[in-house]
Write an enzyme that holds these catalytic residues in place. Structure first.
Site, PDB file in Angstrom:
ATOM      1  N   CYS A 158       0.928  -1.183  -0.120  1.00  0.00           N
ATOM      2  CA  CYS A 158       0.143   0.083   0.053  1.00  0.00           C
ATOM      3  C   CYS A 158       0.745   1.243  -0.035  1.00  0.00           C
ATOM      4  CB  CYS A 158      -1.039  -0.005   1.195  1.00  0.00           C
ATOM      5  SG  CYS A 158      -2.164   1.447   1.255  1.00  0.00           S
ATOM      6  N   CYS A 204      -5.759  -2.889   7.048  1.00  0.00           N
ATOM      7  CA  CYS A 204      -6.582  -1.905   7.127  1.00  0.00           C
ATOM      8  C   CYS A 204      -8.226  -2.208   6.520  1.00  0.00           C
ATOM      9  CB  CYS A 204      -6.056  -0.490   6.140  1.00  0.00           C
ATOM     10  SG  CYS A 204      -5.459  -1.058   4.353  1.00  0.00           S
TER      11      CYS A 204
END
Length: 379
Positions: free
Chosen positions: A104, A200
């Site tokens: 990410c 997340c």
């Protein structure tokens, strides 16, 4: 405040709705920069009702309002799906354990976000990561944060020279308690907000239930390294090396009352191997092989060198010798045995506080569960 020497310039701060990015924006504003906040939406709610993006969005808006900063919104969920989540699923399907936070950072926060910031006319971006950047002999270096307990350089090891040149980490010299104190003193709504934990897009929900939405469960046998069947698992994808939780193994005849740990996975046969003892010999390795490495300086220190390494986040430094092979992959030998080094995770290399770079772990010389001889495997 860490990073290269600051000049008066426009900076876009990734405001996540947490205390760290809130204080990063505050510090840059007070240092005289032209600051704009950007809230990134990286995940589209999958219908489970567990996505906290709206709460985080409201907190980000409240913080920017309190600080008098403009805020913009960018939806990177499509880029996240293609650049991060597809890889996450393919790795689990192959029996490996990926680290999506590393990907990410490389693909979203320091690629698409950086591009979006430049489109807004900014010369640099900033985040609430705990890390530092400096420049020596014309090369940028990624350094550990002053707060070693919060240092996030492990997750940033895939960054390169161009990204570091355009990035500021305002929290690099601060400890977490200082960050919360600053937020409270300035009346920021995030001052006491709990830090986000885990992956997340999974949040607080059950990992197994989430993964089952994308990788269908397939029950199989749980066996000991010598082949004894002692239970059944819901799917080998849901387990990782060294894991203790979720095995649901009761008393086993002839075995002591001691915890069981995952020591191996056979994806093709759908068999999960377990052994008793936190430090089972089946979890120990002294060598590993990696995929081609990424070097923050653009190249390795040399073809063979000594340094320290982490094979998981917040692990103490481990001394090792690194050999860079012709294809760019690494052969790493540790000074002492390592527990549960896991294919798919990141090997990150350090020279003191300087992060050199890292690579994805491919294999180790830990014993392959199910073999007769627990020491006949090689990386």
């Amino acid at each position: 405040m860490s990073g290269a020497a600051f000049v008066k310039q426009g900076i876009v701060v990734g405001v996540s709705g947490g205390v760290d990015s809130s204080v990063a924006a505050l510090l840059l504003r007070d240092a005289g920069f032209d600051v704009t906040g950007v809230f990134m939406q990286n995940w589209t709610d999958d219908g489970s009702g567990d996505c906290r993006a709206e709460d985080d969005r409201r907190d980000a808006v409240a913080v920017c309002g309190r600080l008098g900063l403009p805020i913009r919104f960018r939806d990177f969920s499509s880029e996240y799906w293609d650049g991060v989540f597809r890889h996450f699923l393919s790795e689990y399907a192959a029996g490996r354990t990926p680290n999506p936070d590393v990907l990410c950072n490389r693909e979203i926060k320091f690629k698409h976000f950086l591009d979006a910031a430049r489109a807004l006319g900014a010369e640099a971006i900033a985040t609430g990561h705990y890390a530092r950047v400096d420049r020596v002999d014309g090369r940028y270096r990624l350094l550990r944060a002053k707060d070693r307990g919060k240092d996030q350089s492990y997750f940033l090891h895939q960054l390169g020279q161009a990204q570091l040149a355009a990035t500021r980490f305002p929290l690099g010299e601060l400890h977490k308690d200082e960050v919360r104190r600053i937020a409270a003193e300035h009346g920021l709504a995030t001052a006491e907000k709990k830090d986000s934990t885990g992956i997340c897009f999974i949040g607080e929900r059950d990992f197994r239930e989430f993964l089952a939405r994308y990788l269908p469960a397939k029950t199989g046998e749980i066996r000991t390294p010598d082949g004894e069947r002692i239970g059944e698992h819901p799917g080998v994808f849901y387990f990782t090396l060294g894991q203790r939780e979720g095995l649901n193994i009761g008393g086993v005849r002839g075995r002591p009352q001691a915890p069981w740990f995952v020591v191996g996975k056979d994806i093709e046969r759908n068999v999960l191997y377990v052994d008793q003892g936190h430090d089972s010999p089946w979890l120990q390795s002294t060598r590993l092989r990696s995929e081609p490495a990424h070097w923050i300086a653009g190249q390795p220190p040399s073809a063979r060198f000594e340094c320290t390494a982490q094979t998981r986040y917040r692990q103490p430094d481990e001394a090792c010798e690194v050999e860079v092979l012709d294809d760019g992959s690494l052969q790493v030998a540790f000074a002492r045995p390592q527990r549960a080094v896991t294919p798919g995770q990141s090997l990150v290399l350090y020279d003191g506080d300087v992060c050199l770079g890292g690579a994805i772990i491919l294999s180790t010389d830990a014993p392959a569960a199910g073999q007769a001889n627990p020491r006949n495997n090689a990386a």
